[in-house]
Write an enzyme that holds these catalytic residues in place. Structure first.
Site, PDB file in Angstrom:
ATOM      1  N   ASP A  91      85.904 116.416  -7.320  1.00  0.00           N
ATOM      2  CA  ASP A  91      87.349 116.552  -7.464  1.00  0.00           C
ATOM      3  C   ASP A  91      87.724 117.961  -7.906  1.00  0.00           C
ATOM      4  O   ASP A  91      88.792 118.460  -7.555  1.00  0.00           O
ATOM      5  CB  ASP A  91      87.880 115.519  -8.463  1.00  0.00           C
ATOM      6  CG  ASP A  91      89.367 115.246  -8.280  1.00  0.00           C
ATOM      7  OD1 ASP A  91      89.805 115.088  -7.120  1.00  0.00           O
ATOM      8  OD2 ASP A  91      90.101 115.200  -9.281  1.00  0.00           O
ATOM      9  N   CYS A 120      97.920 112.039  -3.157  1.00  0.00           N
ATOM     10  CA  CYS A 120      97.179 112.564  -4.302  1.00  0.00           C
ATOM     11  C   CYS A 120      98.104 112.776  -5.495  1.00  0.00           C
ATOM     12  O   CYS A 120      97.942 112.142  -6.535  1.00  0.00           O
ATOM     13  CB  CYS A 120      96.495 113.867  -3.919  1.00  0.00           C
ATOM     14  SG  CYS A 120      95.564 114.603  -5.284  1.00  0.00           S
ATOM     15  N   TYR A 140      98.203 109.528  -7.977  1.00  0.00           N
ATOM     16  CA  TYR A 140      97.490 109.545  -9.251  1.00  0.00           C
ATOM     17  C   TYR A 140      98.409 109.136 -10.406  1.00  0.00           C
ATOM     18  O   TYR A 140      97.969 108.498 -11.364  1.00  0.00           O
ATOM     19  CB  TYR A 140      96.911 110.937  -9.512  1.00  0.00           C
ATOM     20  CG  TYR A 140      95.483 111.109  -9.022  1.00  0.00           C
ATOM     21  CD1 TYR A 140      95.079 110.610  -7.782  1.00  0.00           C
ATOM     22  CD2 TYR A 140      94.539 111.779  -9.783  1.00  0.00           C
ATOM     23  CE1 TYR A 140      93.787 110.772  -7.331  1.00  0.00           C
ATOM     24  CE2 TYR A 140      93.232 111.947  -9.339  1.00  0.00           C
ATOM     25  CZ  TYR A 140      92.866 111.429  -8.113  1.00  0.00           C
ATOM     26  OH  TYR A 140      91.568 111.590  -7.670  1.00  0.00           O
ATOM     27  N   TYR A 179      96.751 111.257 -16.500  1.00  0.00           N
ATOM     28  CA  TYR A 179      97.614 110.893 -15.374  1.00  0.00           C
ATOM     29  C   TYR A 179      98.687 109.872 -15.744  1.00  0.00           C
ATOM     30  O   TYR A 179      99.691 109.759 -15.038  1.00  0.00           O
ATOM     31  CB  TYR A 179      96.752 110.421 -14.195  1.00  0.00           C
ATOM     32  CG  TYR A 179      95.907 111.553 -13.665  1.00  0.00           C
ATOM     33  CD1 TYR A 179      96.485 112.590 -12.945  1.00  0.00           C
ATOM     34  CD2 TYR A 179      94.543 111.625 -13.945  1.00  0.00           C
ATOM     35  CE1 TYR A 179      95.725 113.657 -12.487  1.00  0.00           C
ATOM     36  CE2 TYR A 179      93.770 112.690 -13.498  1.00  0.00           C
ATOM     37  CZ  TYR A 179      94.367 113.704 -12.769  1.00  0.00           C
ATOM     38  OH  TYR A 179      93.622 114.770 -12.334  1.00  0.00           O
ATOM     39  N   GLU A 217      91.625 109.309   0.615  1.00  0.00           N
ATOM     40  CA  GLU A 217      91.535 109.118  -0.838  1.00  0.00           C
ATOM     41  C   GLU A 217      90.568 107.971  -1.149  1.00  0.00           C
ATOM     42  O   GLU A 217      89.747 108.074  -2.070  1.00  0.00           O
ATOM     43  CB  GLU A 217      92.914 108.810  -1.424  1.00  0.00           C
ATOM     44  CG  GLU A 217      93.817 110.013  -1.602  1.00  0.00           C
ATOM     45  CD  GLU A 217      93.489 110.801  -2.874  1.00  0.00           C
ATOM     46  OE1 GLU A 217      92.425 110.569  -3.478  1.00  0.00           O
ATOM     47  OE2 GLU A 217      94.307 111.651  -3.245  1.00  0.00           O
TER      48      GLU A 217
END
Length: 221
Positions: free
Chosen positions: A44, A135, A139, A166, A209
């Site tokens: 990541d 993304c 998240y 997040y 993802e």
């Protein structure tokens, strides 16, 4: 219903494969193997380098200062917030930033990041932000799901710091701004005919993802 909700609805199976993936569930339960999380974190970090390039491309493609500033906020969130989180967490395994950057990119990392960059190069700003949305906005949704009562409720959960990042107010605001900007872009240039094409891009990004999560699980199996 805003554009992001419409895209999720149109690509519901792909979206579910991403946000309800076993990796996410195991992380929430605290049962995710450390090896899976470590592989994910390193990849990541490499992923974020390429996404920073995508946001830099969004600055270039912006037709107004508002568009350029929105992209700059996304770029800053990556370079000044998310990458710092990864460095802190990877440091627990003795991994330095130089060691992380020297790691080879896995196929899932290459596939997803180059897909987003290609969307930006071949398409316009709306195409690029639709490809980025799973993304940056996804998240935030995952963070809310895993920590509806906030980070403090997680005690000594092994993935508390990631979840808290997040689920926290700062990242939630970043995602809310990205969502509002996506709506603004769509109001300027999206037709109903084009929506079907954008939903295809969104669904593909969500599947990529899910593949990214799976990469982490496969590394621990």
């Amino acid at each position: 219903m805003d554009v992001f909700e419409r895209l999720k609805e149109a690509a519901s199976a792909d979206w579910s494969s991403y946000v309800d993936h076993d990796f996410v569930r195991q992380m929430g339960e605290g049962t995710l193997p450390a090896a899976a999380f470590r592989t994910y974190l390193v990849q990541d970090y490499l992923f974020l380098i390429q996404f920073a390039r995508a946001y830099a491309l969004a600055v270039y493609k912006g037709r107004s200062l508002a568009d350029m500033r929105a992209a700059q906020r996304g770029l800053s969130a990556i370079l000044d917030v998310e990458m710092d989180l990864h460095v802190r967490l990877c440091g627990r395994w003795g991994l330095t930033p130089a060691a992380i950057e020297a790691a080879p990119e896995h196929q899932a990392t290459v596939a997803y990041t180059r897909f987003v960059l290609d969307c930006g190069m071949a398409g316009d700003l709306l195409d690029l932000h639709v490809a980025l949305a799973p993304c940056v906005i996804g998240y935030a949704e995952i963070g809310r799901r895993l920590a509806p009562a906030g980070e403090a409720a997680w005690g000594d959960h092994p993935y508390r710091e990631w979840i808290g990042e997040y689920a926290g107010a700062a990242y939630q605001e970043i995602a809310a701004q990205a969502r509002a900007h996506l709506d603004g872009l769509a109001a300027r240039s999206m037709t109903e005919q084009r929506f079907a094409e954008l939903a295809g891009l969104f669904g593909k990004a969500a599947r990529l993802e899910a593949d990214f999560w799976q990469m982490g699980l496969d590394a621990a199996s």
